[in-house]
Design an enzyme around this catalytic site. Sequence first.
Site, PDB file in Angstrom:
ATOM      1  N   SER A 141       0.874  -1.190   0.000  1.00  0.00           N
ATOM      2  CA  SER A 141       0.000   0.000   0.000  1.00  0.00           C
ATOM      3  C   SER A 141       0.899   1.224   0.000  1.00  0.00           C
ATOM      4  CB  SER A 141      -0.857   0.015   1.267  1.00  0.00           C
ATOM      5  OG  SER A 141      -1.444   1.287   1.449  1.00  0.00           O
ATOM      6  N   TYR A 154      -2.261  -0.680  10.289  1.00  0.00           N
ATOM      7  CA  TYR A 154      -2.378  -1.149   8.892  1.00  0.00           C
ATOM      8  C   TYR A 154      -1.159  -0.719   8.086  1.00  0.00           C
ATOM      9  CZ  TYR A 154      -3.837  -1.485   4.039  1.00  0.00           C
ATOM     10  OH  TYR A 154      -3.869  -1.766   2.691  1.00  0.00           O
TER      11      TYR A 154
END
Length: 249
Positions: A141, A154
Amino acid sequence: MSVSASRIVWVTGATSGIGRACVAKLVARGHRVVALGRRLERLKRLLEGLPEGALHVAACDVQDIDQVQQVYQDLPPAFTPVDTLINNAGLMLGTDNFDTLAESAMRTMVMTNCMGVLHNTSVLLPSLKASARGHIVNVTSIGAHHPYVSGHVYAATKAFVAHFGASLRPELASQGVRVTNVAPGRVETEFQSVRTGVSGPATAPAGNAVPTLGADDVAEAICWALEQPTHANVNAIELVPAGQAMSFR
Ligand SMILES: NC(=O)c1ccc[n+]([C@@H]2O[C@H](COP(=O)([O-])OP(=O)(O)OC[C@H]3O[C@@H](n4cnc5c(N)ncnc54)[C@H](OP(=O)(O)O)[C@@H]3O)[C@@H](O)[C@H]2O)c1
């Protein structure tokens, strides 16, 4: 595509979003695909209309290495040897600051995003090496590289995966296994509804539409990396919506 150029690709997180888009594109390009996820009914739907031998599906929770090992051991001969692993399964839980995050949410993110990648990589690595043209793609990501408020656990799990992939690449360079990290920006999938616990498409306030990629955009980038000649390794791809200025919007 020639038979020798076709791959046997193991895709985690294939029931939705980027993983499902990868399965569709890979099968359409003549690769054989092993598609994994926890929701078996969704996986079975992927088989509809496909010729025998194009796709094998199996329910598997990537948090549990025994389940990953079992799926690998039970592969039909037509789906061996696996030469390509797409570590895509992952999730974000919670929308607030770290001090509001439940311990169960922390654990699920670490177990899925970090341990899931390690489990699949360790089970598949002997096969990838033996194939002499192995390839590991890790879906990370932009949060791995660009910190943002409420990213905390995350983003850290994705930084873990990005560093793991970057560290593995030189180790495997002489063993015929390529490694590619793909870091998407915001993609329109079920990711946001899993994150918020609210199903349905994310809604933005009027006049404040959030730019997004489609899952197909990311899948296309992954296919491009896989289809480079085997002497070329795409180390990393960062793919964001053209209208996305920051990692969080
Ligand atoms: N969407 C974005 O904006 C975005 C941005 C950057 C990176 N990413 C990354 O892209 C990857 C794919 O996400 P997506 O956007 O396509 O989201 P998605 O539509 O929610 O898909 C996530 C996939 O992961 C699977 N999964 C989750 N937990 C699992 C577990 N314990 N075991 C096995 N499979 C599991 C889900 O399948 P089951 O629930 O059926 O198991 C589902 O197929 C993730 O790693 C995510 O972090 C997404």
